[in-house]
Design an enzyme around this catalytic site. Sequence first.
Site, PDB file in Angstrom:
ATOM      1  N   TYR A  20       0.860  -1.190   0.000  1.00 35.88           N
ATOM      2  CA  TYR A  20       0.000   0.000   0.000  1.00 35.88           C
ATOM      3  C   TYR A  20       0.889   1.230   0.000  1.00 35.88           C
ATOM      4  O   TYR A  20       1.856   1.306   0.763  1.00 35.88           O
ATOM      5  CB  TYR A  20      -0.870   0.000   1.261  1.00 35.88           C
ATOM      6  CG  TYR A  20      -1.558   1.323   1.537  1.00 35.88           C
ATOM      7  CD1 TYR A  20      -2.876   1.532   1.128  1.00 35.88           C
ATOM      8  CD2 TYR A  20      -0.887   2.359   2.191  1.00 35.88           C
ATOM      9  CE1 TYR A  20      -3.496   2.747   1.366  1.00 35.88           C
ATOM     10  CE2 TYR A  20      -1.506   3.579   2.421  1.00 35.88           C
ATOM     11  CZ  TYR A  20      -2.810   3.768   2.006  1.00 35.88           C
ATOM     12  OH  TYR A  20      -3.418   4.966   2.237  1.00 35.88           O
ATOM     13  N   GLU A  59      -4.341   7.220  -3.105  1.00 33.32           N
ATOM     14  CA  GLU A  59      -3.887   5.895  -2.670  1.00 33.32           C
ATOM     15  C   GLU A  59      -3.657   4.955  -3.848  1.00 33.32           C
ATOM     16  O   GLU A  59      -4.414   4.987  -4.811  1.00 33.32           O
ATOM     17  CB  GLU A  59      -4.951   5.223  -1.786  1.00 33.32           C
ATOM     18  CG  GLU A  59      -5.085   5.796  -0.409  1.00 33.32           C
ATOM     19  CD  GLU A  59      -6.132   5.053   0.419  1.00 33.32           C
ATOM     20  OE1 GLU A  59      -6.054   5.118   1.642  1.00 33.32           O
ATOM     21  OE2 GLU A  59      -7.030   4.406  -0.165  1.00 33.32           O
TER      22      GLU A  59
END
Lengths: 291, 378
Positions: free
Chosen positions: B101, B190
């Site tokens: 991530y 993101e």
Amino acid sequence: MAIYADSNTRVVIQGITGRDGSFHTHHMMEYGTNVVAGVTPGKGGQKFEGKVPVFDTVEEAVRKEGADASVIYVPAAFAASAICEAADSGIELIVCISEGIPVLDMLRAARYVTDRGARLIGPNCPGMISPGKAKLGIIPGQIVEEGPVGVVSRSGTLTYEVVWALTSAGMGQSSCIGIGGDPVIGTDFVDCLDAFEGDPQTEAIVLIGEIGGTDEQNAARHIKEKLSKPVVGFVAGQTAPPGRRMGHAGAIISGSSGTAEEKIAAFRANGVEVAERPVDMPEIVRRALNG
Amino acid sequence: MNIHEYQAREVFRQHGIPVPPGEVATTPEGAEKIAAELGTGVVVKAQVHAGGRGKAGGVKLAATPGEARAAAEKILGMQIKGLTVTKVLVSPAEEIEHEAYVGAIVDRSNGAVVLMASPEGGIDIEEVAAKTPELIYKESVDPRYGLLSHQASRLAYKLYAGDASRARQASDIIQKLYASMLDAGASLIEINPLITTKSGELKAIDAKMNIDDNELFRRSEIAELRDVEAEAPEEVKARAQGLTYIKLDGNVGCCVNGAGLAMATMDLVKYYGGEPANFLDIGGSSSPEKVVTALQIITSDPAVKSILFNIFGGITRCDDVASGIVEATKEIELSVPITIRLTGTNEDEAVKILEAAGFSAMTEMDEAVQKAVELAKN
């Protein structure tokens, strides 16, 4: 006494010739605020309402009129720059009423202000008023009264509601500060709490929070650790759904954090009484004052 | 403002972040065609402004174009958290070795952008934060200098310790991610997951971007990405008039000036045993036209059984709101009762305007809320 601004504060208005700026400057002066100058680039040399000199830059307003505080009413696109100009010109207290400033601009402006040792209130806020002394912003003068209660809030009209309830119940205010509803602001709850703690006029403090962020939680811990004066809290947004921006850019519950429940729990865990309804506030404050 | 994954992927692509190919379809046939052109197994993903798409069945693998068509048939029209899926992204299915991530948010407590990275990608980052906070690495960006390359590198080597090839790729991606954030005016960005393929390449598989609404005035190319179809029509209408409207599940329609007071009013409705039908802030300078639009929007919700106005006049003039209410009720046939509370600037004029038109006004917020809640029960 009062906090941040009083009758000696020399105020310059950035955006004095604009629609909002001129309207509110009129009311600030009517209230008795010591407005010494205005700034609108390109309009230097004019006089506002025949008496307040208008300059092209804040630097001139400081040099020629000794301005030490500024109130900003310029459009969002220019507001971050206006904040930096004020700080760079030696203004100590900058109150930014403008709303809609991009948060990435505010990150830099807020840091710039801190680096120059100035104080920023706002943006996207109603400003502040020290009843009977000075009004820097748009809080209606007729709802306040001089007295012992310090009020600090993230909201505008909700603050008026609470302040008016206090005034109607015979409890005046030392200063009322609207710190603003954006994610990145200058002065926060903790700053105001410390200022009220050190202000001899203030005997009790009302703190009005809302959903989003962790400012209230930090304030709750700070109150327990550092404050001797009683604080009464209120938190708006118990019925707000997660993930939706409730008007203010900062009023958004992200994931499981920033809920009203969490904030109310933090206040109670740190011994801060929380009013369930705005209308309950005066009674609780009265007990706090008498306690 | 939210933008879709396929739109955020395009922003990434423009900034040089490696993103797999893929296109958007609005029909099962379209999905089949894209899959056939890609010539590989694909993943069909719902494009909707809601998290948890995978769990809701909005992401499906398809080995053949026929399967892609079947998957799109199932996903298109599906409801995810109350939103109808009208678009799917069809993209090659990747062989995944590892999922990480990387993201960046505006950290309000710090007054800075914070970059975050975690080797635990592919799942909700809040879950990682709750269970294994030590697996989230952070770098705070000083707004005076922007992201410094050593910060990106430091994050990258934490993610891929002992693997210089991947760390170098990641460092480059992190810097491009930060540049994308600034360019698009995002408050959150993101990549989840940032995958490692079998051949050791990093690729951004999912892209998420929240745009700061305050940026839109100076970024027309981003503002154009707004998918009006993916939003509630009343909210779109409200925004056009400078109002903020959010629909909720109750039956007491609320119209208030100021966001904080609007929330406090909703809370009070609940306190007195009712349920608010909406959040609606008519803002500071409330012209009669705004009030007309506000009433149109509130009355278009069939669940509304009672309408409540709560106005504290400061900048907002009570007489403006009163005129707006009178004006609106000439244009709209009100089938539900309306309770009006106003106090403050030009209150007396407002009361006169309202009384002349056959309305009554209250001055206390609690009394008005109680009455509006009572009326909603009839």
